[in-house]
Design an enzyme around this catalytic site. Structure first.
Site, PDB file in Angstrom:
ATOM      1  N   LYS A  13     -17.425 -10.376  14.783  1.00  0.00           N
ATOM      2  CA  LYS A  13     -16.371 -10.398  15.811  1.00  0.00           C
ATOM      3  C   LYS A  13     -16.976 -10.869  17.125  1.00  0.00           C
ATOM      4  CE  LYS A  13     -17.856  -6.654  18.334  1.00  0.00           C
ATOM      5  NZ  LYS A  13     -18.319  -6.697  19.732  1.00  0.00           N
ATOM      6  N   ASP A 138     -15.858  -0.593  17.003  1.00  0.00           N
ATOM      7  CA  ASP A 138     -15.456  -1.931  16.554  1.00  0.00           C
ATOM      8  C   ASP A 138     -14.919  -1.929  15.126  1.00  0.00           C
ATOM      9  OD1 ASP A 138     -16.437  -2.943  18.953  1.00  0.00           O
ATOM     10  OD2 ASP A 138     -18.421  -3.330  18.113  1.00  0.00           O
TER      11      ASP A 138
END
Ligand code: C5P
Length: 297
Positions: A13, A138
Protein backbone atom coordinates in the site's frame (compact mmCIF):
# COMPACT_ATOMS: atom_id res chain seq x y z
CA UNK A 1 -14.02 -30.06 -0.17
CA UNK A 2 -11.78 -27.00 0.37
CA UNK A 3 -8.31 -27.16 -1.23
CA UNK A 4 -5.21 -28.00 0.84
CA UNK A 5 -2.73 -25.54 -0.73
CA UNK A 6 -3.47 -21.94 -1.65
CA UNK A 7 -1.49 -18.94 -2.88
CA UNK A 8 -2.45 -15.30 -2.48
CA UNK A 9 -0.72 -12.08 -3.52
CA UNK A 10 -0.17 -9.64 -0.64
CA UNK A 11 -0.03 -6.22 -2.29
CA UNK A 12 1.83 -3.21 -0.94
CA UNK A 13 0.00 0.00 0.00
CA UNK A 14 0.93 3.65 -0.12
CA UNK A 15 -0.55 6.61 1.76
CA UNK A 16 -1.45 9.30 -0.77
CA UNK A 17 -2.01 11.71 2.09
CA UNK A 18 -1.65 11.14 5.82
CA UNK A 19 -2.77 13.39 8.66
CA UNK A 20 -1.99 12.39 12.22
CA UNK A 21 -4.70 13.84 14.45
CA UNK A 22 -5.02 13.40 18.23
CA UNK A 23 -2.86 11.25 20.46
CA UNK A 24 -5.23 9.00 22.44
CA UNK A 25 -4.68 8.31 26.17
CA UNK A 26 -3.56 4.82 25.09
CA UNK A 27 -0.65 6.41 23.21
CA UNK A 28 -2.18 5.53 19.85
CA UNK A 29 -2.97 8.26 17.36
CA UNK A 30 -6.08 8.86 15.34
CA UNK A 31 -5.42 9.53 11.71
CA UNK A 32 -6.94 10.37 8.38
CA UNK A 33 -5.44 8.90 5.24
CA UNK A 34 -5.99 7.97 1.62
CA UNK A 35 -4.74 4.45 0.93
CA UNK A 36 -3.96 2.99 -2.48
CA UNK A 37 -2.90 -0.54 -3.36
CA UNK A 38 0.25 -0.95 -5.45
CA UNK A 39 0.99 -3.78 -7.90
CA UNK A 40 4.16 -4.67 -5.97
CA UNK A 41 3.30 -7.73 -3.87
CA UNK A 42 4.65 -10.44 -1.60
CA UNK A 43 3.31 -13.94 -2.12
CA UNK A 44 1.82 -16.03 0.65
CA UNK A 45 1.36 -19.79 0.25
CA UNK A 46 -0.55 -21.70 2.92
CA UNK A 47 -0.82 -25.46 3.13
CA UNK A 48 -3.00 -27.51 5.42
CA UNK A 49 -1.15 -29.51 8.10
CA UNK A 50 -2.54 -31.77 10.84
CA UNK A 51 -1.73 -29.17 13.53
CA UNK A 52 0.41 -26.19 14.55
CA UNK A 53 1.78 -23.26 12.54
CA UNK A 54 5.11 -23.03 10.74
CA UNK A 55 6.38 -19.96 8.91
CA UNK A 56 9.24 -19.79 6.44
CA UNK A 57 10.53 -17.09 4.19
CA UNK A 58 13.57 -18.23 2.22
CA UNK A 59 16.24 -15.52 2.12
CA UNK A 60 14.39 -13.06 4.39
CA UNK A 61 15.13 -12.12 7.99
CA UNK A 62 11.75 -12.57 9.72
CA UNK A 63 12.58 -11.92 13.38
CA UNK A 64 10.63 -13.81 16.08
CA UNK A 65 8.17 -16.02 14.19
CA UNK A 66 5.34 -15.76 16.78
CA UNK A 67 5.35 -11.95 16.38
CA UNK A 68 5.06 -12.07 12.60
CA UNK A 69 1.70 -10.78 11.40
CA UNK A 70 1.20 -13.74 9.03
CA UNK A 71 1.75 -16.14 11.94
CA UNK A 72 -0.58 -14.16 14.21
CA UNK A 73 -3.24 -13.96 11.49
CA UNK A 74 -3.13 -17.74 11.01
CA UNK A 75 -3.38 -18.23 14.78
CA UNK A 76 -6.47 -16.01 14.98
CA UNK A 77 -8.34 -17.88 12.24
CA UNK A 78 -7.33 -21.34 13.51
CA UNK A 79 -8.40 -20.44 17.08
CA UNK A 80 -11.73 -19.07 15.82
CA UNK A 81 -12.46 -22.26 13.85
CA UNK A 82 -11.77 -24.73 16.68
CA UNK A 83 -8.16 -25.69 15.74
CA UNK A 84 -9.38 -28.44 13.43
CA UNK A 85 -6.11 -28.28 11.46
CA UNK A 86 -2.77 -26.46 11.27
CA UNK A 87 -0.91 -24.58 8.50
CA UNK A 88 2.51 -24.24 6.94
CA UNK A 89 3.01 -20.67 5.68
CA UNK A 90 5.60 -19.73 3.07
CA UNK A 91 6.28 -16.05 2.39
CA UNK A 92 8.05 -14.71 -0.67
CA UNK A 93 9.08 -11.20 0.37
CA UNK A 94 9.35 -8.53 -2.32
CA UNK A 95 8.02 -5.49 -0.44
CA UNK A 96 10.83 -3.71 1.43
CA UNK A 97 10.36 -3.67 5.23
CA UNK A 98 10.22 -0.57 7.48
CA UNK A 99 9.43 1.44 4.36
CA UNK A 100 5.81 2.53 4.93
CA UNK A 101 4.62 0.13 2.23
CA UNK A 102 2.61 -2.16 4.53
CA UNK A 103 4.51 -5.36 3.63
CA UNK A 104 4.13 -7.15 6.97
CA UNK A 105 0.54 -5.89 7.32
CA UNK A 106 -0.35 -7.17 3.86
CA UNK A 107 1.17 -10.59 4.61
CA UNK A 108 -1.12 -10.67 7.68
CA UNK A 109 -4.20 -9.60 5.70
CA UNK A 110 -3.53 -12.17 2.95
CA UNK A 111 -2.96 -14.92 5.53
CA UNK A 112 -6.31 -14.15 7.19
CA UNK A 113 -8.04 -14.77 3.85
CA UNK A 114 -6.00 -17.80 2.85
CA UNK A 115 -6.33 -19.67 6.17
CA UNK A 116 -10.01 -18.82 6.27
CA UNK A 117 -10.38 -20.24 2.75
CA UNK A 118 -8.72 -23.48 3.98
CA UNK A 119 -11.38 -23.50 6.73
CA UNK A 120 -14.15 -23.23 4.12
CA UNK A 121 -14.59 -19.50 4.87
CA UNK A 122 -16.02 -20.35 8.29
CA UNK A 123 -15.14 -16.90 9.69
CA UNK A 124 -17.58 -14.28 8.35
CA UNK A 125 -16.07 -11.27 6.55
CA UNK A 126 -17.01 -8.73 9.27
CA UNK A 127 -15.24 -10.85 11.90
CA UNK A 128 -12.17 -11.26 9.70
CA UNK A 129 -12.00 -7.46 9.46
CA UNK A 130 -12.08 -7.25 13.28
CA UNK A 131 -9.10 -9.62 13.39
CA UNK A 132 -7.40 -7.35 10.83
CA UNK A 133 -7.84 -4.30 13.10
CA UNK A 134 -6.30 -6.22 16.00
CA UNK A 135 -3.23 -6.99 13.86
CA UNK A 136 -2.41 -3.33 13.06
CA UNK A 137 -3.56 0.01 11.67
CA UNK A 138 -2.91 -0.80 8.00
CA UNK A 139 -4.30 -4.33 8.04
CA UNK A 140 -8.05 -3.51 7.73
CA UNK A 141 -7.49 -1.64 4.43
CA UNK A 142 -5.28 -4.44 3.10
CA UNK A 143 -7.84 -7.08 4.16
CA UNK A 144 -10.79 -5.10 2.78
CA UNK A 145 -9.87 -5.74 -0.83
CA UNK A 146 -10.40 -2.07 -1.75
CA UNK A 147 -7.93 -0.59 -4.26
CA UNK A 148 -8.46 2.96 -2.94
CA UNK A 149 -10.02 4.01 0.36
CA UNK A 150 -10.26 7.01 2.63
CA UNK A 151 -9.58 5.75 6.16
CA UNK A 152 -9.79 7.29 9.61
CA UNK A 153 -9.83 6.35 13.31
CA UNK A 154 -6.77 4.14 13.64
CA UNK A 155 -7.25 3.15 10.01
CA UNK A 156 -10.06 0.71 10.74
CA UNK A 157 -12.87 3.01 9.54
CA UNK A 158 -12.98 3.29 5.81
CA UNK A 159 -14.83 4.46 2.78
CA UNK A 160 -14.06 2.53 -0.37
CA UNK A 161 -13.55 4.82 -3.38
CA UNK A 162 -13.47 4.24 -7.12
CA UNK A 163 -9.75 4.38 -7.99
CA UNK A 164 -8.40 6.57 -10.79
CA UNK A 165 -6.79 4.64 -13.67
CA UNK A 166 -3.69 2.67 -12.65
CA UNK A 167 -0.68 4.98 -12.86
CA UNK A 168 3.05 4.26 -13.29
CA UNK A 169 4.75 4.61 -9.91
CA UNK A 170 8.35 4.73 -8.75
CA UNK A 171 9.27 3.68 -5.21
CA UNK A 172 12.47 5.35 -4.06
CA UNK A 173 14.10 3.96 -0.94
CA UNK A 174 17.14 5.00 1.03
CA UNK A 175 19.33 2.24 2.47
CA UNK A 176 17.68 2.64 5.90
CA UNK A 177 14.18 1.98 7.23
CA UNK A 178 12.11 3.98 9.72
CA UNK A 179 10.61 2.44 12.87
CA UNK A 180 6.92 3.44 13.07
CA UNK A 181 6.80 3.82 16.86
CA UNK A 182 9.89 6.07 16.83
CA UNK A 183 8.33 8.14 14.04
CA UNK A 184 5.20 8.74 16.17
CA UNK A 185 7.38 9.69 19.16
CA UNK A 186 9.30 12.16 17.00
CA UNK A 187 6.05 13.66 15.71
CA UNK A 188 4.66 14.04 19.26
CA UNK A 189 7.88 15.62 20.40
CA UNK A 190 7.71 18.27 17.68
CA UNK A 191 4.12 19.19 18.43
CA UNK A 192 3.38 21.82 21.05
CA UNK A 193 0.24 22.55 23.06
CA UNK A 194 0.07 26.02 21.57
CA UNK A 195 0.01 24.78 18.01
CA UNK A 196 -2.83 26.34 15.99
CA UNK A 197 -5.59 23.85 15.28
CA UNK A 198 -6.10 22.67 11.73
CA UNK A 199 -8.52 24.53 9.55
CA UNK A 200 -11.75 23.13 8.20
CA UNK A 201 -11.38 20.76 5.27
CA UNK A 202 -14.10 19.65 2.89
CA UNK A 203 -13.14 16.63 0.82
CA UNK A 204 -15.02 16.65 -2.48
CA UNK A 205 -15.44 13.25 -4.04
CA UNK A 206 -14.39 14.74 -7.39
CA UNK A 207 -10.93 15.31 -5.93
CA UNK A 208 -10.43 11.53 -5.68
CA UNK A 209 -11.24 10.88 -9.34
CA UNK A 210 -7.97 12.10 -10.86
CA UNK A 211 -4.30 11.97 -9.87
CA UNK A 212 -4.14 15.75 -10.18
CA UNK A 213 -7.00 16.09 -7.67
CA UNK A 214 -5.42 13.58 -5.28
CA UNK A 215 -2.07 15.39 -5.56
CA UNK A 216 -3.73 18.60 -4.35
CA UNK A 217 -5.19 16.94 -1.22
CA UNK A 218 -1.99 17.57 0.70
CA UNK A 219 0.97 15.71 2.10
CA UNK A 220 2.11 13.49 4.90
CA UNK A 221 2.45 14.80 8.48
CA UNK A 222 5.50 12.57 9.01
CA UNK A 223 7.47 14.35 6.28
CA UNK A 224 8.54 17.34 8.40
CA UNK A 225 9.73 15.43 11.52
CA UNK A 226 11.32 12.55 9.59
CA UNK A 227 13.07 14.81 7.08
CA UNK A 228 14.35 16.86 10.04
CA UNK A 229 15.90 13.76 11.55
CA UNK A 230 17.04 12.20 8.27
CA UNK A 231 18.19 14.98 5.91
CA UNK A 232 19.16 12.34 3.31
CA UNK A 233 15.48 11.49 3.01
CA UNK A 234 14.57 15.12 2.38
CA UNK A 235 17.16 15.19 -0.40
CA UNK A 236 15.68 12.01 -1.87
CA UNK A 237 12.17 13.50 -1.69
CA UNK A 238 13.37 16.64 -3.46
CA UNK A 239 15.00 14.55 -6.15
CA UNK A 240 11.67 12.77 -6.77
CA UNK A 241 9.71 16.05 -6.68
CA UNK A 242 12.14 17.44 -9.28
CA UNK A 243 11.20 14.80 -11.87
CA UNK A 244 7.76 16.39 -12.48
CA UNK A 245 5.61 13.59 -11.04
CA UNK A 246 1.82 13.95 -10.66
CA UNK A 247 2.46 13.36 -6.97
CA UNK A 248 5.53 12.93 -4.75
CA UNK A 249 5.08 11.74 -1.16
CA UNK A 250 6.68 9.90 1.64
CA UNK A 251 4.42 6.93 2.43
CA UNK A 252 3.41 5.97 6.00
CA UNK A 253 6.18 6.86 8.44
CA UNK A 254 8.77 6.25 5.69
CA UNK A 255 11.30 5.51 4.54
CA UNK A 256 9.94 5.02 0.99
CA UNK A 257 9.14 8.04 -1.17
CA UNK A 258 6.72 7.43 -4.03
CA UNK A 259 6.44 9.26 -7.32
CA UNK A 260 3.35 8.80 -9.50
CA UNK A 261 3.78 9.63 -13.21
CA UNK A 262 1.67 10.26 -16.29
CA UNK A 263 3.37 7.59 -18.37
CA UNK A 264 5.71 4.65 -17.90
CA UNK A 265 8.27 6.54 -20.03
CA UNK A 266 8.15 9.48 -17.58
CA UNK A 267 8.62 7.08 -14.66
CA UNK A 268 11.55 5.31 -16.31
CA UNK A 269 13.19 8.64 -17.19
CA UNK A 270 12.76 9.71 -13.55
CA UNK A 271 14.41 6.46 -12.40
CA UNK A 272 17.46 7.22 -14.56
CA UNK A 273 17.61 10.73 -13.13
CA UNK A 274 17.22 9.70 -9.47
CA UNK A 275 19.26 6.47 -9.41
CA UNK A 276 22.38 6.29 -7.29
CA UNK A 277 24.24 3.85 -5.08
CA UNK A 278 22.51 5.24 -1.98
CA UNK A 279 19.00 4.37 -3.25
CA UNK A 280 16.88 1.39 -4.22
CA UNK A 281 14.39 2.02 -7.00
CA UNK A 282 11.34 -0.17 -7.57
CA UNK A 283 9.15 0.59 -10.59
CA UNK A 284 5.53 -0.45 -10.10
CA UNK A 285 1.98 0.86 -10.69
CA UNK A 286 -0.94 1.84 -8.55
CA UNK A 287 -3.57 -0.88 -8.63
CA UNK A 288 -7.06 -0.07 -9.85
CA UNK A 289 -8.40 -3.63 -9.38
CA UNK A 290 -9.45 -5.02 -5.99
CA UNK A 291 -6.96 -7.17 -4.05
CA UNK A 292 -7.07 -10.75 -5.40
CA UNK A 293 -8.64 -13.74 -3.63
CA UNK A 294 -6.62 -16.87 -2.78
CA UNK A 295 -6.11 -19.29 -5.67
CA UNK A 296 -5.79 -23.07 -5.52
CA UNK A 297 -2.36 -24.52 -6.32
O1 C5P B 1 0.16 -0.32 13.66
P1 C5P B 1 1.60 -0.61 13.87
O2 C5P B 1 1.84 -1.91 14.54
O3 C5P B 1 2.43 -0.40 12.64
O4 C5P B 1 2.12 0.51 14.90
C1 C5P B 1 3.41 0.54 15.48
C2 C5P B 1 3.43 1.57 16.60
O5 C5P B 1 3.17 2.88 16.10
C3 C5P B 1 2.36 1.37 17.66
O6 C5P B 1 2.80 0.50 18.66
C4 C5P B 1 2.14 2.77 18.21
O7 C5P B 1 3.15 3.12 19.13
C5 C5P B 1 2.35 3.63 16.98
N1 C5P B 1 1.04 3.95 16.34
C6 C5P B 1 0.28 4.99 16.85
N2 C5P B 1 -0.93 5.30 16.25
C7 C5P B 1 -1.37 4.60 15.19
C8 C5P B 1 -0.60 3.55 14.66
C9 C5P B 1 0.61 3.24 15.27
O8 C5P B 1 0.67 5.65 17.81
N3 C5P B 1 -2.55 4.91 14.61
Amino acid sequence: MPSDRLAIAAHAKANLFLRILARETTGYHTLETLFTLLELADEVIVERRPQGITLESPGAELGPVEENLAYRAAEMVLAATGRRFGVAIELTKRIPVSAGLGGGSSDGAATLHAVNALAGNAVPRHELLQFAARLGSDVPFLASGAALALAWGRGERMMRLAPPPAAPTLLVLPKFGVNTKKAYDLLDHGRTESETPRGTIVLDDEAFATWGGIGRLGGNDFEVPIFGKEPALRTLFERVAGTRPLLARMTGSGSAVIGIYRTAADRDAAALEIGGKDTNLIPTETRAAPAPAPRTL
